[in-house]
Design a protein around this motif. Structure first.
Motif, mmCIF file in Angstrom:
data_model
loop_
_atom_site.group_PDB
_atom_site.id
_atom_site.type_symbol
_atom_site.label_atom_id
_atom_site.label_comp_id
_atom_site.label_asym_id
_atom_site.label_seq_id
_atom_site.Cartn_x
_atom_site.Cartn_y
_atom_site.Cartn_z
ATOM 1 N N TYR A 128 0.832 -1.215 0.000
ATOM 2 C CA TYR A 128 0.000 0.000 0.000
ATOM 3 C C TYR A 128 0.860 1.256 0.000
ATOM 4 O O TYR A 128 0.533 2.241 -0.651
ATOM 5 C CB TYR A 128 -0.961 0.009 1.188
ATOM 6 C CG TYR A 128 -2.018 -1.055 1.080
ATOM 7 C CD1 TYR A 128 -2.703 -1.249 -0.121
ATOM 8 C CD2 TYR A 128 -2.328 -1.879 2.151
ATOM 9 C CE1 TYR A 128 -3.665 -2.241 -0.243
ATOM 10 C CE2 TYR A 128 -3.290 -2.871 2.036
ATOM 11 C CZ TYR A 128 -3.960 -3.045 0.843
ATOM 12 O OH TYR A 128 -4.901 -4.022 0.729
ATOM 13 N N TYR A 129 1.945 1.194 0.735
ATOM 14 C CA TYR A 129 2.858 2.343 0.794
ATOM 15 C C TYR A 129 3.316 2.727 -0.622
ATOM 16 O O TYR A 129 3.228 3.889 -1.024
ATOM 17 C CB TYR A 129 4.036 1.967 1.698
ATOM 18 C CG TYR A 129 5.292 2.765 1.502
ATOM 19 C CD1 TYR A 129 5.391 4.068 1.960
ATOM 20 C CD2 TYR A 129 6.394 2.198 0.845
ATOM 21 C CE1 TYR A 129 6.546 4.797 1.775
ATOM 22 C CE2 TYR A 129 7.549 2.917 0.662
ATOM 23 C CZ TYR A 129 7.621 4.213 1.125
ATOM 24 O OH TYR A 129 8.769 4.932 0.928
ATOM 25 N N LYS A 130 3.731 1.729 -1.389
ATOM 26 C CA LYS A 130 4.198 1.996 -2.758
ATOM 27 C C LYS A 130 3.056 2.524 -3.625
ATOM 28 O O LYS A 130 3.233 3.427 -4.434
ATOM 29 C CB LYS A 130 4.755 0.710 -3.387
ATOM 30 C CG LYS A 130 6.090 0.313 -2.815
ATOM 31 C CD LYS A 130 6.573 -0.934 -3.517
ATOM 32 C CE LYS A 130 7.986 -1.270 -3.127
ATOM 33 N NZ LYS A 130 8.381 -2.586 -3.642
ATOM 34 N N PHE A 131 1.896 1.937 -3.431
ATOM 35 C CA PHE A 131 0.717 2.348 -4.186
ATOM 36 C C PHE A 131 0.412 3.832 -3.921
ATOM 37 O O PHE A 131 0.150 4.606 -4.840
ATOM 38 C CB PHE A 131 -0.470 1.457 -3.756
ATOM 39 C CG PHE A 131 -1.716 1.657 -4.560
ATOM 40 C CD1 PHE A 131 -1.965 0.906 -5.699
ATOM 41 C CD2 PHE A 131 -2.667 2.591 -4.164
ATOM 42 C CE1 PHE A 131 -3.136 1.093 -6.432
ATOM 43 C CE2 PHE A 131 -3.834 2.781 -4.893
ATOM 44 C CZ PHE A 131 -4.073 2.027 -6.026
ATOM 45 N N ILE A 132 0.476 4.219 -2.642
ATOM 46 C CA ILE A 132 0.147 5.612 -2.290
ATOM 47 C C ILE A 132 1.184 6.582 -2.866
ATOM 48 O O ILE A 132 0.832 7.624 -3.412
ATOM 49 C CB ILE A 132 0.089 5.835 -0.750
ATOM 50 C CG1 ILE A 132 -0.832 4.840 -0.065
ATOM 51 C CG2 ILE A 132 -0.387 7.246 -0.437
ATOM 52 C CD1 ILE A 132 -0.705 4.841 1.462
ATOM 53 N N VAL A 133 2.465 6.224 -2.715
ATOM 54 C CA VAL A 133 3.513 7.131 -3.208
ATOM 55 C C VAL A 133 3.308 7.387 -4.702
ATOM 56 O O VAL A 133 3.337 8.535 -5.175
ATOM 57 C CB VAL A 133 4.927 6.542 -2.949
ATOM 58 C CG1 VAL A 133 5.998 7.373 -3.653
ATOM 59 C CG2 VAL A 133 5.218 6.478 -1.452
ATOM 60 N N ASP A 134 3.023 6.329 -5.426
ATOM 61 C CA ASP A 134 2.805 6.451 -6.867
ATOM 62 C C ASP A 134 1.562 7.312 -7.166
ATOM 63 O O ASP A 134 1.583 8.180 -8.039
ATOM 64 C CB ASP A 134 2.638 5.036 -7.449
ATOM 65 C CG ASP A 134 2.581 5.063 -8.955
ATOM 66 O OD1 ASP A 134 3.566 5.506 -9.565
ATOM 67 O OD2 ASP A 134 1.542 4.657 -9.518
ATOM 68 N N ARG A 135 0.528 7.071 -6.379
ATOM 69 C CA ARG A 135 -0.723 7.800 -6.594
ATOM 70 C C ARG A 135 -0.555 9.302 -6.318
ATOM 71 O O ARG A 135 -1.015 10.146 -7.082
ATOM 72 C CB ARG A 135 -1.766 7.193 -5.634
ATOM 73 C CG ARG A 135 -3.177 7.517 -5.968
ATOM 74 C CD ARG A 135 -4.105 6.704 -5.092
ATOM 75 N NE ARG A 135 -5.463 7.029 -5.416
ATOM 76 C CZ ARG A 135 -6.519 6.609 -4.726
ATOM 77 N NH1 ARG A 135 -6.352 5.814 -3.684
ATOM 78 N NH2 ARG A 135 -7.729 6.955 -5.079
ATOM 79 N N VAL A 136 0.123 9.608 -5.210
ATOM 80 C CA VAL A 136 0.356 11.012 -4.840
ATOM 81 C C VAL A 136 1.243 11.673 -5.905
ATOM 82 O O VAL A 136 0.989 12.792 -6.344
ATOM 83 C CB VAL A 136 1.030 11.103 -3.444
ATOM 84 C CG1 VAL A 136 1.494 12.517 -3.142
ATOM 85 C CG2 VAL A 136 0.079 10.603 -2.356
ATOM 86 N N GLY A 137 2.277 10.933 -6.337
ATOM 87 C CA GLY A 137 3.209 11.477 -7.325
ATOM 88 C C GLY A 137 2.510 11.780 -8.640
ATOM 89 O O GLY A 137 2.704 12.845 -9.228
ATOM 90 N N ARG A 138 1.675 10.844 -9.083
ATOM 91 C CA ARG A 138 0.985 11.056 -10.359
ATOM 92 C C ARG A 138 -0.015 12.207 -10.279
ATOM 93 O O ARG A 138 -0.269 12.877 -11.267
ATOM 94 C CB ARG A 138 0.310 9.768 -10.828
ATOM 95 C CG ARG A 138 1.326 8.798 -11.444
ATOM 96 C CD ARG A 138 0.706 7.579 -12.085
ATOM 97 N NE ARG A 138 0.250 6.638 -11.078
ATOM 98 C CZ ARG A 138 -1.035 6.388 -10.813
ATOM 99 N NH1 ARG A 138 -1.974 6.982 -11.487
ATOM 100 N NH2 ARG A 138 -1.361 5.526 -9.874
ATOM 101 N N ARG A 139 -0.560 12.437 -9.084
ATOM 102 C CA ARG A 139 -1.485 13.569 -8.908
ATOM 103 C C ARG A 139 -0.735 14.894 -8.757
ATOM 104 O O ARG A 139 -1.339 15.952 -8.737
ATOM 105 C CB ARG A 139 -2.361 13.362 -7.660
ATOM 106 C CG ARG A 139 -3.468 12.350 -7.801
ATOM 107 C CD ARG A 139 -4.739 12.902 -8.447
ATOM 108 N NE ARG A 139 -5.445 13.873 -7.615
ATOM 109 C CZ ARG A 139 -6.491 13.591 -6.849
ATOM 110 N NH1 ARG A 139 -6.971 12.370 -6.830
ATOM 111 N NH2 ARG A 139 -7.089 14.524 -6.143
#
Ligand SMILES: C[S@@+](CC[C@H](N)C(=O)[O-])C[C@H]1O[C@@H](n2cnc3c(N)ncnc32)[C@H](O)[C@@H]1O
Length: 212
Positions: free
Chosen positions: A68-79
């Motif tokens: 989940y940590y990786k998923f969130i970092v990617d999601r925040v970065g893409r936003r």
């Protein structure tokens, strides 16, 4: 397009072992601003929507599951959200060891693991020890905002805070701006529970400033 990797968003991922002593929020975010911490961010739905709705607030999401940590970092970065940092660590130890006195404006705790079996209750995040830490870390009148679908855990939370009547007062839960009209907090788990027509319980506690 190639899938973004964590490396590309190194400015969002905060490494727990690089934080020695108390975290310097102004240094980490590159500005002095209100600080909100979300414990157990899951897939980061609350974090991204709330950070977009409150660009003036610095948000730290703490999540211990690597996936989940990786998923969130990617999601925040893409936003492209510059006011969010994400850390993979165990929140209770991090807060107790690395968050300074009166440095946090709000803790968000949404759908924490309920640990329903009695022998597992000691694993629940809402505990007397953690409430003490919220009190220490919150600025005067700072808030702990809570949502759960688990009625018995909800009751337990109320009873736990009842042990801190001189430190916290119960206040109305104010729905975060990033939640939609039908949501209380706007997390992934909440969306799932809404579809299942489950009841959602919310509460909030405000720090009573120390008069001495
Ligand atoms: C039931 S899920 C809820 C996720 C999210 N808040 C939501 O509502 O969609 C609980 C999350 O908290 C994380 N978690 C549980 N205990 C934690 C702890 N002590 N420190 C950091 N993360 C924790 C779990 O890995 C999981 O992702």
């Amino acid at each position: 397009m190639a899938k973004k990797t964590l490396k590309e968003f190194a400015n969002i991922a905060l490494l727990a072992d690089e934080i020695v002593g108390k975290i310097d929020f102004a240094g980490v975010f590159g500005r002095k601003s209100a600080v909100h911490i979300e414990v157990g961010s899951g897939k980061g739905t609350f974090l991204v929507n709330q950070a977009a709705a409150q660009p003036d607030v610095n948000f730290l999401g703490i999540e211990w599951a690597n996936k989940y940590y990786k998923f969130i970092v990617d999601r925040v970065g893409r936003r492209g959200l510059e006011n969010v940092r994400v850390m993979r660590t165990e929140a209770a130890s991090f807060i107790a060891g690395n968050v300074g006195d009166e440095t946090v404006d709000c803790f968000h705790i949404y759908f924490p693991d309920p640990w329903p079996k009695k022998r597992h209750h000691k694993r629940r995040f809402i505990s007397a020890a953690n409430v003490e830490q919220f009190y220490r870390c919150l600025k005067p009148a700072g808030i702990v905002n809570i949502a759960t679908d688990h009625q018995e855990y909800f009751q337990w939370m109320g009873e736990t805070f009842d042990g801190f009547k001189e430190k916290f007062e119960k206040v109305d839960f104010v729905k975060p701006a990033g939640a939609t009209e039908d949501e209380c907090a706007g997390t992934n788990f909440e969306r799932k529970y809404i579809k299942e027509n489950r009841a959602i319980y919310t509460t909030a506690f405000r720090k009573i400033p120390n008069k001495s």
